[in-house]
Each structure stands twice: as structure tokens, then as C-alpha cells.
Design an enzyme around this catalytic site. Structure first.
Site, mmCIF file in Angstrom:
data_model
loop_
_atom_site.group_PDB
_atom_site.id
_atom_site.type_symbol
_atom_site.label_atom_id
_atom_site.label_comp_id
_atom_site.label_asym_id
_atom_site.label_seq_id
_atom_site.Cartn_x
_atom_site.Cartn_y
_atom_site.Cartn_z
ATOM 1 N N TYR A 120 0.828 -1.205 0.000
ATOM 2 C CA TYR A 120 0.000 0.000 0.000
ATOM 3 C C TYR A 120 0.863 1.257 0.000
ATOM 4 O O TYR A 120 1.949 1.270 0.597
ATOM 5 C CB TYR A 120 -0.866 0.064 1.268
ATOM 6 C CG TYR A 120 -2.024 -0.891 1.295
ATOM 7 C CD1 TYR A 120 -3.273 -0.513 0.821
ATOM 8 C CD2 TYR A 120 -1.880 -2.172 1.823
ATOM 9 C CE1 TYR A 120 -4.348 -1.394 0.869
ATOM 10 C CE2 TYR A 120 -2.944 -3.044 1.876
ATOM 11 C CZ TYR A 120 -4.179 -2.650 1.391
ATOM 12 O OH TYR A 120 -5.237 -3.511 1.444
ATOM 13 N N TYR A 159 -0.411 -10.030 0.433
ATOM 14 C CA TYR A 159 0.644 -9.568 1.334
ATOM 15 C C TYR A 159 0.494 -10.239 2.696
ATOM 16 O O TYR A 159 -0.598 -10.630 3.095
ATOM 17 C CB TYR A 159 0.634 -8.039 1.466
ATOM 18 C CG TYR A 159 -0.662 -7.445 1.966
ATOM 19 C CD1 TYR A 159 -0.921 -7.309 3.331
ATOM 20 C CD2 TYR A 159 -1.631 -6.995 1.070
ATOM 21 C CE1 TYR A 159 -2.104 -6.754 3.790
ATOM 22 C CE2 TYR A 159 -2.833 -6.448 1.513
ATOM 23 C CZ TYR A 159 -3.047 -6.333 2.888
ATOM 24 O OH TYR A 159 -4.231 -5.789 3.333
ATOM 25 N N ARG A 169 -2.902 -12.022 3.411
ATOM 26 C CA ARG A 169 -4.181 -11.521 2.913
ATOM 27 C C ARG A 169 -4.314 -11.866 1.436
ATOM 28 O O ARG A 169 -3.390 -11.634 0.656
ATOM 29 C CB ARG A 169 -4.273 -9.995 3.037
ATOM 30 C CG ARG A 169 -4.342 -9.372 4.419
ATOM 31 C CD ARG A 169 -5.511 -9.772 5.294
ATOM 32 N NE ARG A 169 -6.792 -10.085 4.679
ATOM 33 C CZ ARG A 169 -7.728 -9.213 4.309
ATOM 34 N NH1 ARG A 169 -7.528 -7.938 4.473
ATOM 35 N NH2 ARG A 169 -8.875 -9.610 3.780
ATOM 36 N N HIS A 174 -10.607 -2.660 -0.987
ATOM 37 C CA HIS A 174 -11.456 -2.072 0.056
ATOM 38 C C HIS A 174 -12.484 -1.159 -0.610
ATOM 39 O O HIS A 174 -12.134 -0.373 -1.496
ATOM 40 C CB HIS A 174 -10.616 -1.246 1.030
ATOM 41 C CG HIS A 174 -9.634 -2.044 1.811
ATOM 42 N ND1 HIS A 174 -9.891 -2.534 3.061
ATOM 43 C CD2 HIS A 174 -8.375 -2.441 1.513
ATOM 44 C CE1 HIS A 174 -8.832 -3.195 3.512
ATOM 45 N NE2 HIS A 174 -7.895 -3.150 2.585
#
Lengths: 251, 189
Positions: A120, A159, A169, A174
Site C-alpha cells: 500500500y 501480502y 491476505r 477495500h
């Protein structure tokens, strides 16, 4: 954008995400931990929420958004920098509906995600995967008159995270959504069909109802591929919470 | 027709580039004389400030209108939109500069945080009116968790803390739908 009728979409067979084997390997290595995510204990209210009964609550109305808030390019996560991001280019599109099947029109949809390497753009993300200078991983759009939203992006990477030893994950987006009522507010995550990581994911497993787990998995939809350009995924979202009925003037 | 709803999932720790916006906590037009400043902290059940929560406020305009207006993500400095979005800082603090709501004297507040499977709704009351339909249903001791207190020595300043759990746990709310079944309720909370 023609697609199968809504009821047929929603009654599609559940993808074959059966529970992984929980037995410990014979060599004495620890079994993979399949405990669902329970959140941080000190952040969980101990008391049940108090129901707000009766009409007239402020929460049955909600904020509105418009072109000043969301530009036409905000829904294309691959065009926010000088160059193209690395990764497999995809589109994610679908409809936002209320519990009565009515489209949520002109409302804000926001997304955020990791880049193709599973990192991210966020200072708290310490995963040892590269940042992509051409990818921030955030997008916005407004639903159209049929409740449709549409994003162009790249498929995010998996990740690791610290839920338990060797936890990863699955690739996910999202989503943040508004309805006509503030009480319909939803933040959730979308997963990819056929992904072998999903059944092991503590967050996905935290959805208590196995039937409901299928509702956060998008469908691959070849009809939504852009030829020679991108792969298409479809994901419809149904907001919970009380919405104004048409007689009450829902917009 | 009642469709099965999409389950909620935690906001996680990485929303910071996506959701907060400049001026998100300042729905009051700049310099408006009626501006009230609401501030406080979000705490977990151990009394530790929560540095990564996101608070969203929705409220009536001063004239009582709940129509809202576009422009909450890109404020024009003039329009009151009724919506605000504020992340907490490292010390768990937030600040909201808004106009007093007309009609019912409260703001609706939605709290998101990593470690919460589902967001939490509550209300920030500037007064506890006699005719409010919600407040009489609450134990007297818990009613006060919804009341913003005047901040002595400030101009139109109010304090409101959120306690996610513990002895001082804030009253959180739900909004039932007619006909909703257990199966269709949000899971994972």
C-alpha cells in the site's frame, strides 16, 4: 452493460470455497491457524447496540456528493501518474442497491488497495515489496442513474500480515459506500473468484455466515473485458439498513 | 423483495490515502460566527487513545434541513454540506468545526477503526431534550455518554470523547429494518 437479471446473479451457486484441511501435518509442523479475525479486544464494545426505533431519525437521511467531489478521472487508478502502473489491468464494476433492490443513485463509492506487488501507499505498510511510483491505489466515483459504479485499476497483490504465523491476505479491494440514509453506510472488502488464499483468510472467515461469505467475492465477467486491454470483474453490493421507501421520497 | 446484504469488513489500517480529505473536519464555512468547535478523543477499553480511527459526522443544517449539499470532499468555503470526515491523530484527538444543527440537537457519528469488524454509530447531543425518542430508553448512567460538554473558557467549544469499550463505554446505536432476518444481518461483528 447488459447482464443477467439481479435475482439470478444473487442466487448464483456459491463458489467452491470449502474449508481447508485443518489437520496438523504428520511431520509435527504446526497446523495452519484458521481462527477467524475477532478484531482488537479492547476496541470491541461489550454492550449490544441500542436500537433506534421509529421514523424521523437524522440517520435515515444522508450526505450527498456531486461533481465537485468526484472528477471523471478519479475512477481510473491507472491514470493518476505520469506512467502506467505495473500489474494486470482490470475493471471492477457493478451496482449498488438497497435491500429492496432499488438502485442507489448518484452516491459516492470509494476504493483503496495494494499495488500489484502487495504494497500500500501508506507509511504504516512495512511489507518488503516495492512501491509503484505510478500507483497510489485510491479511487472514487459516483453511481449512475441505475446505481452502477465502475473502476479501472490493476489486480492487487497478496501480502503478509500479523494475524497469526504465516498469514497472508488474499488480493482484495477495500470499498466504502454510502446509501440514501447514513444508517446504510458500509465499508467492506471485495475478493477475487477462484483465489486459493481466500478460504485461509482470517478476515474473510470472520464473516460468520458461510452463505454471506460468497457475497464479497466478485465474478469474472468476460463480457466486461475490454479487448486487448483489461479483464472484467463484476460485483454487486447490497446495503443494509433502513432506506426511505419511495413513498417517503427516497432519492 | 428483500435482498441479502453485503457483509461489512474492517476498514483496516491503510485507508489513510483514500478517505480523509483536506478540510474534512470543517463543515462550517470559514469565519462563520455561529461555528462550534467539537473536540475530544477516541479511547479503547484500556483507556488508551486510538490513533487510527476515522470519524464521520452527519447532521441537519442550522435551519433543520436534512437535504445536505454536495461539496464535502472539496469544500467551496461557503456551502454547509452537513457531512464531515475526520481521522484521529496520534494522541487519539479529533476536532470538528461545524454549525449547530437545527431541529433535534445532535450530530450523527459513525466511528471506523482497524480492529473493529464493523463501524459503530452513536450520537453527539449538545443538549438532552425531554421529548427525544431515544434518550428515555437508556439507563440514566449511560445517557451522559452521548452528551457533549461545554468547554469552559472557550468560545462555543464542546468536548466529546468516544469510549469504544470499558466502564465508560459510549452508547452505540443500530437502526433496525422492518422484516430483516437474522441471516441477513451483518456478520463478523
Amino acid at each position: 452493460m447488459a447482464s443477467e437479471p439481479l435475482q439470478e446473479q444473487l442466487s448464483r451457486p456459491i463458489p467452491d470455497f470449502t474449508d481447508p484441511p485443518a489437520a496438523a501435518p504428520a511431520n509435527g509442523a504446526p497446523a495452519y491457524d484458521l481462527a477467524p479475525y475477532r478484531g482488537l479486544p479492547l476496541r470491541q464494545p461489550a454492550r449490544p447496540p441500542v436500537p433506534v426505533l421509529g421514523p424521523g431519525a437524522v440517520e435515515l437521511t444522508g450526505p450527498v456528493f456531486g461533481p465537485a467531489d468526484v472528477g471523471p478521472l478519479d475512477s481510473d487508478l491507472t491514470r493518476q501518474h505520469r506512467g502506467e502502473p505495473l500489474g494486470e489491468r482490470i475493471t471492477v464494476s457493478g451496482r449498488v442497491l438497497d435491500r429492496h433492490g432499488r438502485p442507489v443513485r448518484g452516491q459516492l463509492v470509494e476504493v483503496w488497495q495494494a499495488n500489484a506487488a502487495g504494497r500500500y501507499t501508506h507509511r504504516a505498510d512495512r511489507h518488503a515489496a516495492p512501491l509503484d511510483p505510478n500507483f497510489t491505489g485510491t479511487g472514487r466515483c459516483l453511481t449512475d442513474g441505475e446505481g452502477r459504479y465502475h473502476f479501472t485499476t490493476v489486480r492487487p497483490g497478496a501480502y503478509p500480515w500479523n494475524h497469526h504465523r504465516n498469514a497472508w491476505r488474499p488480493p482484495h479491494l477495500h470499498f466504502s459506500l454510502f446509501g440514501t440514509a447514513f444508517a446504510q453506510r458500509l465499508v467492506t472488502q471485495m475478493y477475487f473468484p477462484g483465489d486459493p488464499l481466500v478460504p485461509y483468510d482470517a478476515l474473510w472467515r470472520a464473516i460468520g455466515d458461510p452463505v454471506a461469505r460468497a457475497r464479497v467475492i466478485a465474478a469474472y465477467d468476460p463480457a466486461r473485458n475490454v479487448p486487448e486491454w483489461s479483464l472484467g470483474y463484476r460485483w454487486d453490493i447490497v446495503l443494509d439498513g433502513p432506506a426511505a421507501t419511495p413513498a417517503e421520497g427516497g432519492r | 423483495m428483500s435482498l441479502p446484504v453485503t457483509p461489512s469488513q474492517t476498514i483496516g489500517p491503510f485507508y489513510g490515502e483514500a478517505l480523509p480529505v483536506p478540510g474534512g473536519g470543517e463543515p462550517a464555512p470559514a469565519g462563520h460566527p455561529d461555528t462550534v468547535t467539537l473536540h475530544g478523543r477516541v479511547y479503547d477499553g484500556g483507556g488508551t487513545p486510538v490513533p487510527d480511527a476515522l470519524l464521520e459526522f452527519w447532521q441537519a443544517a442550522p435551519d433543520g434541513s436534512l437535504a445536505g449539499a454536495p461539496g464535502s470532499l472539496a469544500r467551496d468555503g461557503v456551502t454547509f454540506t452537513g457531512f464531515a470526515r475526520v481521522p484521529t491523530g496520534r494522541d487519539g484527538r479529533y476536532v470538528l468545526r461545524t454549525l449547530p444543527p437545527g431541529g433535534a440537537p445532535f450530530l450523527s457519528l459513525c466511528v471506523f477503526a482497524p480492529g473493529l469488524s464493523r463501524h459503530l454509530f452513536t450520537r453527539v447531543y449538545f443538549a438532552l431534550p425531554e421529548d427525544d425518542p431515544l434518550l428515555p430508553a437508556l439507563p440514566a448512567g449511560r445517557r451522559a455518554t452521548l452528551l457533549a460538554t461545554e468547554d469552559p473558557g472557550t468560545h462555543r467549544g464542546y468536548r466529546f470523547d468516544v469510549h469504544l469499550s470499558g466502564e465508560r463505554e459510549t452508547v452505540f446505536l443500530e437502526f433496525p429494518c422492518a422484516g430483516r432476518t437474522e441471516e441477513s444481518r451483518p456478520s463478523g461483528s
